[in-house]
Design an enzyme around this catalytic site. Structure first.
Site, PDB file in Angstrom:
ATOM      1  N   ASP A  97       0.844  -1.192   0.000  1.00 59.15           N
ATOM      2  CA  ASP A  97       0.000   0.000   0.000  1.00 59.15           C
ATOM      3  C   ASP A  97       0.883   1.247   0.000  1.00 59.15           C
ATOM      4  OD1 ASP A  97      -2.350   1.372  -0.045  1.00 59.15           O
ATOM      5  OD2 ASP A  97      -2.903   1.013   2.041  1.00 59.15           O
ATOM      6  N   HIS A 133       4.410   2.354  -9.003  1.00 58.05           N
ATOM      7  CA  HIS A 133       4.180   0.911  -9.070  1.00 58.05           C
ATOM      8  C   HIS A 133       5.477   0.154  -9.376  1.00 58.05           C
ATOM      9  CE1 HIS A 133      -0.036   1.207  -8.439  1.00 58.05           C
ATOM     10  NE2 HIS A 133      -0.279   1.873  -9.557  1.00 58.05           N
ATOM     11  N   LEU A 140      10.788 -21.414  -2.639  1.00 56.12           N
ATOM     12  CA  LEU A 140       9.735 -20.522  -2.186  1.00 56.12           C
ATOM     13  C   LEU A 140       8.541 -20.563  -3.141  1.00 56.12           C
ATOM     14  CD1 LEU A 140       8.784 -18.164  -0.295  1.00 56.12           C
ATOM     15  CD2 LEU A 140       9.881 -16.610  -1.943  1.00 56.12           C
TER      16      LEU A 140
END
Length: 287
Positions: free
Chosen positions: A61, A78, A174
């Protein structure tokens, strides 16, 4: 939370440096990270992975606010956030975290300006469809899954998502889960509908329905560790914003005041190690 949820190539003035010891740093204030799965060096202090921390979820955020504060475009905000996801992804990989789930795009984000949404769709396609990135993730042993309603995307983006998942599905490192066009409420709703149809068709009875069966119908059934142990949210906001509503039932929450692109490696380490101080009782008493 609008940002791409996996690693982006470092810009030329902020190069990622890999040494023979598998340490890395940026030309920023980031600390070096050791190659041991469970140990990280921050200055002269060794930091160990908290016990029980298998699944970390992140609500990114603050990208637009960060860009505005810097006098930059929303697009640059972004991209900056994507760079910081690269840092967190590498930390989780080296610490032995099993699953990292990133809230990249919510169903509510479609109400944003058309120019911003179009840019993000193009950015998703550019990076998810990148052979270079696909090769990197395959080489590093990371598995990638996408959750959310993908049917609304362009055919080319849907194909790129499918290729990324297929090429990495047998990797054992991962597991990065990217929530894209995702809604926690919609996830619960679609699972309920799926079970209702199976009962209607005679494939299940009402007595068959339990928590385990329900969880198998959720988007997160793609991973063994479907419930996050720790949720990190940035920018000082203290809400879950329709993210993994079923799965977050007993998740520990960490709220950082920094905007996501301002998060440095030390900030992520602080968030991850905060899990050490949590006492997880699951409704019972501490033993």
């Amino acid at each position: 939370m609008l940002s791409l949820g996996f690693s982006l190539p470092p810009p030329s003035d902020n190069k990622l440096i890999i040494t023979n010891n598998n340490q890395y740093n940026y030309r920023t204030n980031l600390a070096n990270v050791c190659s041991n799965n469970n140990v990280n060096a921050v200055g002269d202090q060794l930091v160990t992975l908290p016990e029980g921390l298998k699944h970390v979820a992140v609500i990114m955020d603050g990208h637009r606010r960060w860009a505005k504060n810097k006098g930059l475009t929303v697009k640059q905000g972004h991209r900056a956030g994507g760079e910081k996801i690269q840092v967190l992804t590498r930390l989780c990989s080296q610490w032995g975290v099993k699953v990292l789930t990133i809230f990249a795009f919510s169903t509510e984000n479609w109400v944003r300006l058309e120019e911003e949404v179009d840019f993000l769709m193009k950015l998703f396609l550019e990076l998810i469809g990148s052979q270079e990135i696909l090769d990197e993730w395959t080489r590093d042993g990371r598995r990638v899954s996408f959750i959310g309603d993908k049917s609304i995307f362009s055919k080319s983006l849907q194909e790129a998502l499918a290729v990324m998942e297929e090429r990495t599905k047998f990797n054992s490192g991962l597991h990065v889960i990217i929530a894209i066009n995702y809604s926690g409420r919609q996830d619960i709703l679609q699972a309920t509908k799926s079970i209702a149809i199976k009962v209607k068709n005679g494939d299940l009875t009402v007595k068959d329905i339990d928590q385990s069966l329900f969880e198998q119908e959720l988007d997160t059934h793609c991973t063994e560790f479907s419930e996050p142990d720790l949720l990190i949210r940035t920018s000082g906001e203290k809400r879950v914003s329709n993210f993994m509503l079923w799965q977050l039932a007993y998740t520990e929450l960490y709220f950082a005041n920094k905007l996501f692109p301002d998060m440095e490696e030390a900030d992520f380490i602080e968030a991850l190690t905060s899990f050490k101080s949590r006492q997880r009782r699951y409704g019972g008493k501490k033993i």
